[in-house]
Structure formats: structure tokens, C-alpha cells
Design a protein around this motif. Structure first.
Motif, PDB file in Angstrom:
ATOM      1  N   UNK A   1      -4.866  -8.620  31.011  1.00 11.68           N
ATOM      2  CA  UNK A   1      -4.798  -8.649  29.553  1.00 11.68           C
ATOM      3  C   UNK A   1      -5.965  -9.449  29.013  1.00 11.68           C
ATOM      4  N   UNK A   2      -6.673  -8.851  28.071  1.00 11.45           N
ATOM      5  CA  UNK A   2      -7.799  -9.560  27.463  1.00 11.45           C
ATOM      6  C   UNK A   2      -7.271 -10.634  26.523  1.00 11.45           C
ATOM      7  N   UNK A   3      -8.072 -11.694  26.317  1.00 13.08           N
ATOM      8  CA  UNK A   3      -7.653 -12.738  25.379  1.00 13.08           C
ATOM      9  C   UNK A   3      -7.531 -12.175  23.961  1.00 13.08           C
ATOM     10  N   UNK A   4      -6.667 -12.791  23.193  1.00 13.91           N
ATOM     11  CA  UNK A   4      -6.503 -12.431  21.791  1.00 13.91           C
ATOM     12  C   UNK A   4      -7.575 -13.156  20.982  1.00 13.91           C
ATOM     13  N   UNK A   5      -8.264 -12.422  20.126  1.00 13.85           N
ATOM     14  CA  UNK A   5      -9.263 -13.031  19.243  1.00 13.85           C
ATOM     15  C   UNK A   5      -8.527 -13.547  18.013  1.00 13.85           C
ATOM     16  N   UNK A   6      -8.516 -14.863  17.851  1.00 13.10           N
ATOM     17  CA  UNK A   6      -7.816 -15.498  16.731  1.00 13.10           C
ATOM     18  C   UNK A   6      -8.684 -15.556  15.477  1.00 13.10           C
TER      19      UNK A   6
ATOM     20  N   UNK B   1     -22.218 -15.988  16.829  1.00 17.04           N
ATOM     21  CA  UNK B   1     -20.843 -15.877  16.388  1.00 17.04           C
ATOM     22  C   UNK B   1     -19.960 -16.787  17.233  1.00 17.04           C
ATOM     23  N   UNK B   2     -19.042 -17.462  16.586  1.00 20.16           N
ATOM     24  CA  UNK B   2     -18.051 -18.285  17.261  1.00 20.16           C
ATOM     25  C   UNK B   2     -16.759 -17.475  17.334  1.00 20.16           C
ATOM     26  N   UNK B   3     -16.135 -17.453  18.506  1.00 27.35           N
ATOM     27  CA  UNK B   3     -14.871 -16.733  18.702  1.00 27.35           C
ATOM     28  C   UNK B   3     -13.805 -17.712  19.152  1.00 27.35           C
ATOM     29  N   UNK B   4     -12.713 -17.767  18.422  1.00 24.83           N
ATOM     30  CA  UNK B   4     -11.547 -18.540  18.856  1.00 24.83           C
ATOM     31  C   UNK B   4     -10.646 -17.572  19.611  1.00 24.83           C
ATOM     32  N   UNK B   5     -10.372 -17.887  20.881  1.00 24.43           N
ATOM     33  CA  UNK B   5      -9.611 -16.999  21.757  1.00 24.43           C
ATOM     34  C   UNK B   5      -8.343 -17.665  22.262  1.00 24.43           C
ATOM     35  N   UNK B   6      -7.307 -16.845  22.476  1.00 25.56           N
ATOM     36  CA  UNK B   6      -6.093 -17.300  23.146  1.00 25.56           C
ATOM     37  C   UNK B   6      -5.904 -16.410  24.375  1.00 25.56           C
ATOM     38  N   UNK B   7      -5.896 -17.048  25.547  1.00 23.41           N
ATOM     39  CA  UNK B   7      -5.729 -16.325  26.804  1.00 23.41           C
ATOM     40  C   UNK B   7      -4.253 -16.059  27.067  1.00 23.41           C
TER      41      UNK B   7
END
Length: 183
Positions: free
Chosen positions: A6-11, A25-31
Motif C-alpha cells: 500500500x502506498x502512503x497516503x498524501x496528506x 514540493x513538500x509532501x506530508x505522507x502517512x505510511x
């Protein structure tokens, strides 16, 4: 397989810096295990690129020597450039050949699609082998004339050792071209 993970969720995403050419670009991710991290990357442009290994009927590689701002020196490598909107990668490869070395190719063989640094860039580059070359020049966008360097294919090992031939994409393309040529 790793591809099934499962890929991380982009918050959230946010452009944190930009220049005339690039956006960071800054990406906030939830694994999937709940861990959250912020990553930075070059904002995807959606444009792909090509790099071409031209081989003459005499068995010579045609390289170019051009100034590279990143290393602040002249580098030896293969013709390359962006794919224009509405253009196929093979059309871009032939156009770049004509602009940078003054030859077109009747035979263009795609060898592999590569990504330079997938942690930071999404841009893809298709590597081509070009054969059956014919003279044809198009006006390019280079700020100065490029030096075209002929290098015998049978001396490719020496090319790999050459100090000015250091670009990873060109080295990768050379290895793939040698593999294709040996068949």
C-alpha cells in the motif's frame, strides 16, 4: 512483491520553493503503519526526456561535449533533451540528434525508460539506440555550438574511464547500447 504494498497516503502538498525552471514540493505522507513524514521532491512537470546513443555505420559513437552548470565544466555525453508537447519520444530523439550532432536516424530502438533519482524526481527519460544515420541539421537551443566527438565502439571501455564521461544516464545508455549491439 514490493509493488503490491500500500502506498502512503498524501496528506498535504505545498510548493516550498521555485525558480524559473524548478518547483520544490513538500509532501506530508502517512505510511500504512501510521508513521507520518514530510518528503521534498521536484514538483512533477509531466514532461519526459530522451537520450540517444548514435552509432555510425563505421562503428563510431557520436557524443557531444557541452557545458554543464551543475558541475561547472564541459562534460562528454550523448545527445539528449525534453520531449515537446504533442511529440512522441522517438520524434524527440530524432529531433535532438539533428539539433545536437547534425544527423537523423532511420533506425531508433528504445532500450529502456529510466528515472534519475526516484526519491526526488518523477521525470522519465527514454534511452534510444540510433543507427542508419544520415546528415540533417536542425537549429537547436544551445547557447554555443556543441563539439561532436567520435569514439570507436570497440574502445567503449576507455570511454567509461574517461574523466569527462561521468553522467550516469549516458553511462547507463552506453552499457545498454553495447548489449544491444552485441546481439
Amino acid at each position: 512483491m514490493a509493488a503490491d504494498k500500500n502506498k502512503p497516503e498524501i496528506l498535504a502538498t505545498e510548493v516550498v520553493a521555485q525558480s524559473r525552471l524548478f518547483k520544490i514540493e513538500s509532501l506530508d505522507l502517512r505510511f500504512s503503519n501510521g508513521v507520518e513524514r514530510t518528503y521534498e521532491r521536484m514538483k512533477p512537470s509531466g514532461r519526459h526526456a530522451v537520450l540517444v546513443v548514435p552509432v555510425t555505420a563505421e562503428g563510431d559513437l557520436l557524443l557531444i561535449r557541452e557545458y554543464s552548470a551543475g558541475t561547472e565544466r564541459y562534460e562528454l555525453g550523448f545527445p539528449k533533451g525534453l520531449v515537446d508537447h504533442g511529440e512522441l519520444p522517438s520524434e524527440a530523439a530524432n529531433r535532438e540528434l539533428k539539433e545536437e550532432i547534425g544527423f537523423g536516424a532511420r533506425q531508433l530502438q528504445p532500450m529502456k525508460e529510466v528515472v534519475l533519482a526516484p526519491s526526488y524526481f518523477s521525470s522519465k527519460m527514454t534511452l534510444f539506440l540510433a543507427q542508419e544515420l544520415y546528415p540533417e541539421q536542425l537549429e537547436g537551443d544551445e547557447p554555443e555550438p556543441l563539439e561532436v566527438v567520435r569514439w570507436p565502439v570497440n574502445q567503449a571501455e576507455e570511454l567509461i574511464s574517461h574523466l569527462d564521461f561521468a553522467e550516469a544516464r549516458s553511462i547507463t545508455a552506453l552499457f545498454l547500447a553495447l548489449k544491444h549491439l552485441s546481439k
